[in-house]
Design an enzyme around this catalytic site. Sequence first.
Site, mmCIF file in Angstrom:
data_model
loop_
_atom_site.group_PDB
_atom_site.id
_atom_site.type_symbol
_atom_site.label_atom_id
_atom_site.label_comp_id
_atom_site.label_asym_id
_atom_site.label_seq_id
_atom_site.Cartn_x
_atom_site.Cartn_y
_atom_site.Cartn_z
ATOM 1 N N GLU A 122 85.202 -57.494 -62.470
ATOM 2 C CA GLU A 122 86.332 -58.303 -62.012
ATOM 3 C C GLU A 122 86.002 -59.785 -61.955
ATOM 4 O OE1 GLU A 122 88.739 -55.171 -59.215
ATOM 5 O OE2 GLU A 122 87.210 -56.343 -58.238
ATOM 6 N N CYS A 135 85.731 -67.316 -59.512
ATOM 7 C CA CYS A 135 84.637 -66.520 -58.962
ATOM 8 C C CYS A 135 84.211 -65.535 -60.055
ATOM 9 C CB CYS A 135 85.144 -65.809 -57.708
ATOM 10 S SG CYS A 135 83.899 -64.840 -56.896
ATOM 11 N N CYS A 142 76.152 -53.660 -58.433
ATOM 12 C CA CYS A 142 75.000 -54.397 -57.919
ATOM 13 C C CYS A 142 73.992 -53.393 -57.394
ATOM 14 C CB CYS A 142 75.433 -55.345 -56.792
ATOM 15 S SG CYS A 142 74.088 -56.378 -56.167
ATOM 16 N N CYS A 146 73.879 -54.119 -50.141
ATOM 17 C CA CYS A 146 74.129 -54.719 -48.822
ATOM 18 C C CYS A 146 75.180 -53.858 -48.125
ATOM 19 C CB CYS A 146 74.622 -56.158 -48.967
ATOM 20 S SG CYS A 146 73.398 -57.210 -49.763
ATOM 21 N N CYS A 149 79.034 -54.689 -48.198
ATOM 22 C CA CYS A 149 79.622 -55.144 -49.476
ATOM 23 C C CYS A 149 80.094 -53.965 -50.318
ATOM 24 C CB CYS A 149 78.594 -55.961 -50.253
ATOM 25 S SG CYS A 149 79.150 -56.418 -51.910
ATOM 26 N N GLU A 212 74.218 -59.508 -58.521
ATOM 27 C CA GLU A 212 73.239 -60.482 -58.036
ATOM 28 C C GLU A 212 72.805 -61.329 -59.233
ATOM 29 O OE1 GLU A 212 71.734 -61.811 -55.263
ATOM 30 O OE2 GLU A 212 70.794 -62.950 -56.859
ATOM 31 N N SER A 243 75.362 -68.011 -56.004
ATOM 32 C CA SER A 243 75.067 -67.380 -54.718
ATOM 33 C C SER A 243 74.064 -66.250 -54.909
ATOM 34 C CB SER A 243 76.360 -66.829 -54.114
ATOM 35 O OG SER A 243 76.082 -66.109 -52.932
ATOM 36 N N LEU A 266 72.688 -65.469 -46.149
ATOM 37 C CA LEU A 266 71.720 -65.253 -45.067
ATOM 38 C C LEU A 266 72.183 -64.106 -44.156
ATOM 39 C CD1 LEU A 266 69.049 -66.315 -43.924
ATOM 40 C CD2 LEU A 266 70.378 -67.865 -42.487
ATOM 41 N N HIS A 267 73.326 -64.270 -43.546
ATOM 42 C CA HIS A 267 74.023 -63.203 -42.814
ATOM 43 C C HIS A 267 73.356 -62.710 -41.530
ATOM 44 C CE1 HIS A 267 76.683 -63.143 -46.157
ATOM 45 N NE2 HIS A 267 75.982 -62.359 -46.935
ATOM 46 N N ASN A 344 85.428 -58.848 -44.683
ATOM 47 C CA ASN A 344 86.587 -58.215 -45.316
ATOM 48 C C ASN A 344 86.367 -56.720 -45.368
ATOM 49 O OD1 ASN A 344 88.267 -60.482 -46.086
ATOM 50 N ND2 ASN A 344 86.551 -61.056 -47.382
ATOM 51 N N CYS A 387 86.108 -61.810 -50.748
ATOM 52 C CA CYS A 387 84.653 -61.593 -50.862
ATOM 53 C C CYS A 387 84.291 -60.174 -50.534
ATOM 54 C CB CYS A 387 83.887 -62.390 -49.811
ATOM 55 S SG CYS A 387 83.983 -64.108 -49.936
HETATM 56 N N1 SAH Z 1 75.177 -61.083 -54.906
HETATM 57 C C1 SAH Z 1 75.374 -62.429 -54.530
HETATM 58 C C2 SAH Z 1 76.717 -62.986 -54.929
HETATM 59 C C3 SAH Z 1 77.931 -62.095 -54.807
HETATM 60 S S1 SAH Z 1 78.532 -61.731 -53.221
HETATM 61 C C4 SAH Z 1 75.181 -62.576 -53.039
HETATM 62 O O1 SAH Z 1 75.093 -61.583 -52.338
HETATM 63 O O2 SAH Z 1 75.070 -63.716 -52.598
HETATM 64 C C5 SAH Z 1 79.354 -63.213 -52.654
HETATM 65 C C6 SAH Z 1 79.383 -63.337 -51.118
HETATM 66 O O3 SAH Z 1 80.297 -62.417 -50.512
HETATM 67 C C7 SAH Z 1 78.021 -63.067 -50.485
HETATM 68 O O4 SAH Z 1 77.724 -64.007 -49.495
HETATM 69 C C8 SAH Z 1 78.270 -61.705 -49.882
HETATM 70 O O5 SAH Z 1 77.329 -61.447 -48.890
HETATM 71 C C9 SAH Z 1 79.665 -61.819 -49.391
HETATM 72 N N2 SAH Z 1 80.275 -60.537 -49.066
HETATM 73 C C10 SAH Z 1 79.995 -59.329 -49.599
HETATM 74 N N3 SAH Z 1 80.771 -58.366 -49.036
HETATM 75 C C11 SAH Z 1 81.559 -58.973 -48.129
HETATM 76 C C12 SAH Z 1 82.584 -58.523 -47.248
HETATM 77 N N4 SAH Z 1 82.955 -57.247 -47.238
HETATM 78 N N5 SAH Z 1 83.201 -59.416 -46.470
HETATM 79 C C13 SAH Z 1 82.841 -60.722 -46.535
HETATM 80 N N6 SAH Z 1 81.893 -61.212 -47.342
HETATM 81 C C14 SAH Z 1 81.249 -60.355 -48.138
HETATM 82 FE FE1 SF4 Z 2 75.012 -57.247 -54.300
HETATM 83 FE FE2 SF4 Z 2 75.731 -59.591 -53.201
HETATM 84 FE FE3 SF4 Z 2 77.097 -57.320 -52.658
HETATM 85 FE FE4 SF4 Z 2 74.624 -57.663 -51.703
HETATM 86 S S1 SF4 Z 2 76.442 -58.901 -51.190
HETATM 87 S S2 SF4 Z 2 75.428 -55.789 -52.656
HETATM 88 S S3 SF4 Z 2 73.637 -58.759 -53.366
HETATM 89 S S4 SF4 Z 2 76.950 -58.329 -54.621
#
Ligand code: SAH
Ligand code: SF4
Length: 414
Positions: A122, A135, A142, A146, A149, A212, A243, A266-267, A344, A387
Amino acid sequence: MPDTTLMPIPGQIDPVPVARDITPREDGRVDLIGLPKDRIRELFAEAGLDAKQAKLRAKQVFHWLYHRGVTEFEAMTDIAKTMRPWLAERFVIGRPDVVEAQHSTDGTRKWLLRTSDGHEFEMVFIPDETRGTLCVSSQVGCTLNCRFCHTGTMRLVRNLTPGEIVGQVMLARDALGEWPKGKMDFADEETEAAYTSDGRLLTNIVMMGMGEPLYNFDNVKGALNLVMDGDGLALSKRRITLSTSGVVPMMERCGQEIGVNLAVSLHAVTKDVRDEIVPLNRKYGIEELLQACADYPGASNARRITFEYVMLDGVNDSDEDARELVRLLREYDLPAKVNLIPFNPWPGAPYACSTPERVRRFSEIVFEAGISAPVRTPRGRDIDAACGQLKTAAEKKSRADRDREAALAAAPAA
Ligand code: SAH
Ligand code: SF4
């Protein structure tokens, strides 16, 4: 034919990210999109043009591809009429296929795309008053899992090729009608400044879609080189942000060899919490990550590193977390801005978003320490474009569904 392009998810942490080549096209023609100009020249020479011709044609074709956005050799009017079918027999000008295009009530647009070998991914376009941000995805799925995500729950992963990555930007230009029109004139080559003139819808790119990007470094680099090339899509590196969830060993190369802005997911500020929500932390811990940020080539107060911080209710959102975040950013003396992302939700997600009051308080604490900490407004939620919601329809199954399927698959056949 076995599909060699798939990477099964090897577990919580991907041990060796392997770059896979795209499955070759069945008709044997070569897709020119994603190749550097020199490679196009080589291919033309290998196909029989003499050195001088190959160089000239490569320059012309490259210009048509990236400056004019043409998708047919027939449209290349300064190339001899007889030469155009010769090119079309050997080469193609690919774009990812559009499976579905959705438009949110807030103007956000999302496209479900498909690679020529059938994998879906997407891209999202987010317009606001001052800019339009695309984006872009770097992988199908991936490997990093995480926990918050949705993309991280996809079962199969394939690196996108440079052509599929730059192809997203080109598709967006197609859809937004943003290719320069008119007759091509080499004598009056457009300068980068003229080319990126104001008034465009697509002004910025973030590598924040699926995947990633630093686990697909070479392809992302190849694609972004075409995006940044003044003869290519000619978008300034200052308008591109990559990112990463914290692939420490690749960060320096990212700054040196690509040179785009850096955002770091970072999170969390403690080992326990980050280990849980960003499993890559078990490999590259917070201190190591922040040191790599401090060393990031090109970072300065004028070009800050963005720290993304997803707000998870009761997990990482306390006053103490906010104060620790400030302490860490100061300890490493980082030119930082913090981007607070309301979580989200997606079906089956194990977290909830922090309350608005909590998010506000967190933001205030960071802000009072002199660090900018805006809260990102979720966009395109009605079309699942926000996101972390990116996941293709075929893959939209809950964790429970997947576990059930895995259990069935593991069970011996009756
Ligand atoms: N893999 C890379 C880039 C893609 S994710 C990374 O992790 O940085 C882009 C951003 O969206 C990242 O900061 C990710 O942590 C965040 N993200 C992922 N799932 C999310 C969610 N459910 N709600 C809000 N942000 C989220
Ligand atoms: Fe992959 Fe980024 Fe999602 Fe983590 S937040 S699973 S690194 S896309």
